[in-house]
Design an enzyme around this catalytic site. Structure first.
Site, mmCIF file in Angstrom:
data_model
loop_
_atom_site.group_PDB
_atom_site.id
_atom_site.type_symbol
_atom_site.label_atom_id
_atom_site.label_comp_id
_atom_site.label_asym_id
_atom_site.label_seq_id
_atom_site.Cartn_x
_atom_site.Cartn_y
_atom_site.Cartn_z
ATOM 1 N N LYS A 21 1.799 -0.645 -11.244
ATOM 2 C CA LYS A 21 1.866 0.461 -10.939
ATOM 3 C C LYS A 21 1.755 1.657 -12.001
ATOM 4 O O LYS A 21 2.549 1.717 -12.908
ATOM 5 C CB LYS A 21 3.285 0.811 -10.268
ATOM 6 C CG LYS A 21 3.195 2.150 -9.454
ATOM 7 C CD LYS A 21 2.409 1.995 -8.218
ATOM 8 C CE LYS A 21 2.390 3.120 -7.454
ATOM 9 N NZ LYS A 21 1.516 3.067 -6.339
ATOM 10 N N SER A 38 -1.488 2.895 -1.786
ATOM 11 C CA SER A 38 -0.067 3.264 -2.039
ATOM 12 C C SER A 38 0.548 3.992 -1.040
ATOM 13 O O SER A 38 0.804 3.184 0.354
ATOM 14 C CB SER A 38 0.057 4.204 -3.291
ATOM 15 O OG SER A 38 0.890 3.825 -4.307
#
Length: 618
Positions: free
Chosen positions: A204, A405
């Site tokens: 991430k 996401s």
């Protein structure tokens, strides 16, 4: 005795008369011009169009390829006139025009003019390329393309034409796919700003622009993987369309200096030699070809009979039957309301609820082109889609260029997830970022201090160093949302949290890779998603209804007639920075704006947790 006004009074009286008369004349002229404008708008919009035989459909794609417009008709027209906004082309308008033209005997061919196409992801380009292929397969009609020069994006579409022509002084520029981000840690340190980043997922990388001075090894690994897959798909599509041997484009790029030297620097002839194009033609020579193959225009000498795809939509008859509703979720995801081309969680959730309660809408497609954003806003949308499924209406998620996401979070509620092989998706992870400014205040000689009843009351004051206990609490909350993310993904995909965790970790995938990893169901575009939704609802005849926020009040009226004029006459005002600096300036501005929006929305975000992907290729 009669008194006469003095000379000064008479002079000022005359001046006032002239000034007042001029004012009235100007306002009367403006009022008259407004009346003429209204009459023109009404005439242009109300006149029943007549399409002639032997007409070419012209796809002069302008600006960015988008899922929905950035504003109403009047807003777009005014912004464009002021040079504040690039023009846009809605992908669905191009698809609708091509599908209708395939069945229209008056449309004899399609002409692609791509000079003004400036933006669009590979998935959007593939949607249009697939529509061009349907047009040719269903009708047997030809598609021809011309450009003064083709960049990589423009050439992808041009390569799917039956014949491609290039200006003698033009070129075909193919470079590959890359992404070079901006990282601000050092400049933030110099300003005395400390960015405290929290994340769940090794890959991430959304917070790295603020917390690092360059990409991490994990970020580079993930980016290289999906970029290689995206480029392999791009080159295979073009080589197949142009009937080139596999690997031809890679060899061209590897040997570019020598091949250019062999062509004497003539890039148009180089493109012809490499079989990227079929001929070298000026614009007037291209027009002459279309006149010869079709018919000359009745209203203008020296050009062919034609209709733009925007104007042609007035001729396309709407399909009858039950409705398949389409909700567009494009842009960053916020919690509440949001401007067009951003996803307001509560607003989109309300649109879904209205679609669920509309008996005429039998199925729903959510078209996602989003890097994500607020976890809370994403969950609001996902929950309404879940309720729609529970109410008995099929829900299909159609992923566009980017559905990562928070965009993937939304898609989890669908009966089926459809993605293009080049869609950027995944990035299943959560992050948070909190700034503190104690060093910046110290630099300028500002002190802080105060009293509070508990340690937590002032613990998140950004003027003070971050309390380690706050950092622990934020990380715990981020981890909690990540576990919920992978848990919901596991339930939606018929998997386990452990298996989802292996392919999650915030890692980005292409649509093809996501299918291999079990994150999506079907490879395809909007066309396939609509067909699937209709089939799930057992519909044989259906029409597509886009459920979008309508303009209200004065803007609705302005959009009605100014938008009509915009179809007939388009302005081309704008400005650019010198020496090619505009793209770099746009990148800096875009990066800073994205970061600023996160902090601005954090004030009202009940979670301050984000599922966001900085993963757009250039």
């Amino acid at each position: 005795m009669t008194s006469h006004p003095g000379i000064i009074r008479r002079i000022f009286g005359t001046l006032w008369w002239l000034l007042d008369g001029t004012r009235r004349l100007v306002f009367n002229l403006l009022f008259l011009a407004l009346l003429v404008l209204v009459v023109i708008a009404w005439t242009v919009g109300s006149r029943k169009p007549v399409l002639q035989e032997n007409t070419a459909l012209v796809l002069n794609l302008r600006g960015d390829l988008v899922e929905q417009s950035s504003g109403s008709g009047s807003e777009l027209l005014v912004a464009e006139a002021l040079g504040q906004q690039r023009r846009e082309t809605r992908v669905r308008d191009v698809l609708d025009a091509l599908d209708a033209a395939a069945k229209d005997p008056k449309i004899v061919r399609v002409a692609l003019v791509l000079d003004d196409l400036s933006g669009g992801g590979t998935a959007s380009l593939r949607e249009i390329a697939a529509a061009l292929a349907r047009f040719k397969a269903q009708s047997g009609k030809e598609v021809v393309a011309w450009g003064s020069a083709f960049n990589q994006r423009q050439y992808f579409l041009a390569s799917h034409a039956d014949a491609v022509y290039l200006h003698p002084y033009g070129s075909v520029t193919l470079r590959g796919i890359g992404r070079n981000g901006l990282y601000f840690k050092d400049v933030l340190d110099k300003l005395g700003i400390t960015m405290h980043g929290f994340q769940a997922g090794r890959f991430k990388s959304a917070i790295e622009p603020l917390t690092r001075q360059g990409p991490s090894a994990e970020s580079l690994e993930a980016d290289q993987s999906w970029m290689n897959d995206l480029w392999a798909s791009w080159t295979a599509d073009v080589e197949r369309a142009r009937k080139l041997p596999a690997g031809h484009i890679a060899r061209m790029i590897d040997e570019a200096p020598q091949r250019m030297a062999d062509a004497g620097g003539d890039l148009a002839q180089l493109a012809l030699k490499e079989k990227l194009i079929d001929g070298v033609k000026t614009r007037d020579e291209f027009r002459a070809i279309l006149i010869e193959r079709g018919a000359a225009s009745d209203g203008s000498k020296g050009t062919f009979r034609q209709v733009s795809h925007e104007s042609y939509l007035a001729f396309a008859l709407p399909r009858s039957g039950a409705q398949v509703g389409v909700i567009v979720a494009e842009g960053e995801i916020l919690d509440d309301d949001a401007p067009p081309r951003m996803v307001g969680g509560r607003l989109v959730a309300e649109q879904i609820r209205r679609a669920r309660e509309n008996d005429d809408i039998k199925a729903l497609v959510v078209r996602i082109d989003s890097p994500g954003g607020s976890v809370f806003g994403s969950e609001l949308v996902r929950r309404e889609l879940e309720l729609t499924r529970q109410a008995g209406k099929p829900v299909v998620a159609s992923m566009g260029d980017l559905a990562a996401s928070g965009g993937y979070w939304i898609a989890m509620a669908a009966d089926e997830i459809v993605a293009d092989p080049t869609t950027i998706t995944g990035s299943i992870g959560v992050f948070g970022v909190l700034p503190t400014f104690e060093r910046a205040l110290e630099k300028v000689g500002v002190g802080t201090g105060g009293a509070s009843t508990t340690w937590l009351a002032a613990a998140q004051d950004p003027s003070r160093p971050m309390d380690p206990r706050v950092a622990q609490m934020v990380q715990t909350r981020i981890d909690h949302y990540y576990q919920r993310f992978i848990g919901q993904a596991a339930a939606a995909r018929g998997s386990t949290p452990e298996k989802i965790n292996e392919v999650a970790q915030g890692r980005v995938w292409t649509g093809r890779q996501a299918k291999a990893n079990g994150l999506i169901d079907t490879l395809g575009g909007l066309h396939e998603a609509l067909a699937s939704a209709a089939q799930r609802a057992k519909l044989t005849e259906y029409r597509v209804t886009y459920l979008e926020r309508e303009p209200r009040g004065l803007d609705r009226w302005l959009s009605m007639f100014i938008g009509r004029i915009a179809v007939a006459a388009r302005t081309e005002l704008g400005w650019t920075l010198p020496f090619g600096l505009q793209p770099w300036a746009d990148q800096v501005q875009g990066e800073l704006q994205r970061q600023a929006r996160l902090f601005e929305t954090a004030r009202d975000d009940p979670t301050r947790a984000y599922a966001y992907c900085f993963c757009t290729p250039h």
